[in-house]
Design a protein around this motif. Structure first.
Motif, mmCIF file in Angstrom:
data_model
loop_
_atom_site.group_PDB
_atom_site.id
_atom_site.type_symbol
_atom_site.label_atom_id
_atom_site.label_comp_id
_atom_site.label_asym_id
_atom_site.label_seq_id
_atom_site.Cartn_x
_atom_site.Cartn_y
_atom_site.Cartn_z
ATOM 1 N N LYS A 1 0.809 -1.224 0.000
ATOM 2 C CA LYS A 1 0.000 0.000 0.000
ATOM 3 C C LYS A 1 0.840 1.271 0.000
ATOM 4 O O LYS A 1 0.618 2.192 -0.784
ATOM 5 C CB LYS A 1 -0.906 0.019 1.235
ATOM 6 C CG LYS A 1 -2.146 -0.835 1.152
ATOM 7 C CD LYS A 1 -2.959 -0.621 2.421
ATOM 8 C CE LYS A 1 -4.195 -1.505 2.420
ATOM 9 N NZ LYS A 1 -4.967 -1.332 3.666
ATOM 10 N N GLU A 2 1.795 1.320 0.911
ATOM 11 C CA GLU A 2 2.621 2.527 1.026
ATOM 12 C C GLU A 2 3.391 2.780 -0.261
ATOM 13 O O GLU A 2 3.528 3.916 -0.715
ATOM 14 C CB GLU A 2 3.579 2.391 2.208
ATOM 15 C CG GLU A 2 2.913 2.449 3.565
ATOM 16 C CD GLU A 2 3.942 2.495 4.693
ATOM 17 O OE1 GLU A 2 4.981 3.157 4.519
ATOM 18 O OE2 GLU A 2 3.709 1.855 5.724
ATOM 19 N N TYR B 1 0.978 4.049 -2.947
ATOM 20 C CA TYR B 1 0.626 5.440 -2.673
ATOM 21 C C TYR B 1 1.766 6.379 -3.069
ATOM 22 O O TYR B 1 1.553 7.406 -3.723
ATOM 23 C CB TYR B 1 0.296 5.609 -1.194
ATOM 24 C CG TYR B 1 -0.085 7.012 -0.792
ATOM 25 C CD1 TYR B 1 -1.368 7.497 -1.030
ATOM 26 C CD2 TYR B 1 0.840 7.853 -0.177
ATOM 27 C CE1 TYR B 1 -1.730 8.780 -0.674
ATOM 28 C CE2 TYR B 1 0.489 9.145 0.189
ATOM 29 C CZ TYR B 1 -0.789 9.603 -0.049
ATOM 30 O OH TYR B 1 -1.137 10.873 0.308
#
Length: 264
Positions: free
Chosen positions: A96-97, A100
């Motif tokens: 996810k990071e 993003y």
């Protein structure tokens, strides 16, 4: 490309992980994870997002069997004037990071999916695991007449103002018994979008009824259908409990999908 190749290490097939041809600049990345999974505050529970690499395809590569969730392996869809193909072999698992950060660092364009794609993408993924096989003896009678009737049904269900969309959500079938027998009872039902106009609903009902009649005449099986089509807003879940969603994978492959390779 370095980022894409890094993400590609999560691909299920090792031979695709360093294949830059699968990660072209013309491809798009379709996020498949559910909104609530992406938004989960505890990244230890949901640390990754499922993303599918979708290649851009030409007009001649479009195949009706791979649209409207006809195939569990591929999904072809349009965004604007361009067509793309999702493939189960090209689904990434991206942190996810990292996802993003990549969206912001590289100023990635975010493309707006159509309402049709928002509806069919989850169904496409679910269909890979929820489809149920019918008895071989029943399929042997079904598939010879499926082609002509299915084409007519799908043609009647196309949304006139959006030729890539369909009023047809799914075709359901009930077969008894579900074992290998000489004779069967069956029922067909087409589930339609809530906004299906009355004239198109009637046309689809007639198409499904013709389909059932053709199957009954060709096989000697008994048609027990009580209603051939209806809108999803008027259909109870309890009604569908006795039905199975008709899996069209075999039809898609028989239509010439490249999945099957050269003809024998």
């Amino acid at each position: 490309m370095d980022t894409r190749l890094n993400w590609a290490n999560s691909l299920p097939k090792i031979e695709f992980r360093e294949d830059v041809k699968k990660l072209k600049d013309t491809s798009i990345f379709l996020i498949l994870s559910q909104n609530c999974d992406i938004a989960c505050r505890n990244d230890k529970l949901d640390s990754h997002v499922e993303v599918c690499v979708c290649k851009k395809i030409k007009e001649k590569e479009k195949h009706a069997g791979n649209m409207f969730v006809g195939s569990a392996r591929k999904l072809q869809f349009s965004i604007g004037d361009d067509w793309y193909e999702a493939n189960v072999d090209l689904i990434l698992s991206v942190n996810k990071e990292e996802l993003y950060a990549t969206l912001h660092t590289h100023n990635v364009d975010i493309l707006a999916p159509s309402e049709q794609l928002l509806q069919i993408a989850p169904l496409w993924r679910a269909n890979r695991y929820t489809r149920t096989a019918l008895p071989d003896n029943f399929n042997a009678r079904l598939f010879p007449i499926l082609d002509e009737n299915l084409h007519r049904l799908q043609a009647n269900a196309i949304v006139p103002t959006e030729m890539t969309a369909s009023y047809l959500r799914a075709i359901y079938i009930r077969v008894t018994p579900m074992t290998e027998e000489e004779s069967y009872n069956f029922a067909l039902f087409a589930l339609l979008r809530a906004d299906t106009p009355d004239d198109i609903l009637s046309s689809i009902q007639e198409s499904v009824e013709d389909f059932a009649q053709a199957l009954e005449e060709a096989s000697g099986f008994t048609d027990e259908s009580d209603i051939y089509a209806d809108r999803d807003s008027n259909t109870f879940v309890s009604y569908l409990n006795s039905y199975l969603r008709l899996n069209l994978d075999r039809h898609s492959l028989a239509e010439g999908d490249s999945d099957i390779g050269p003809e024998l």
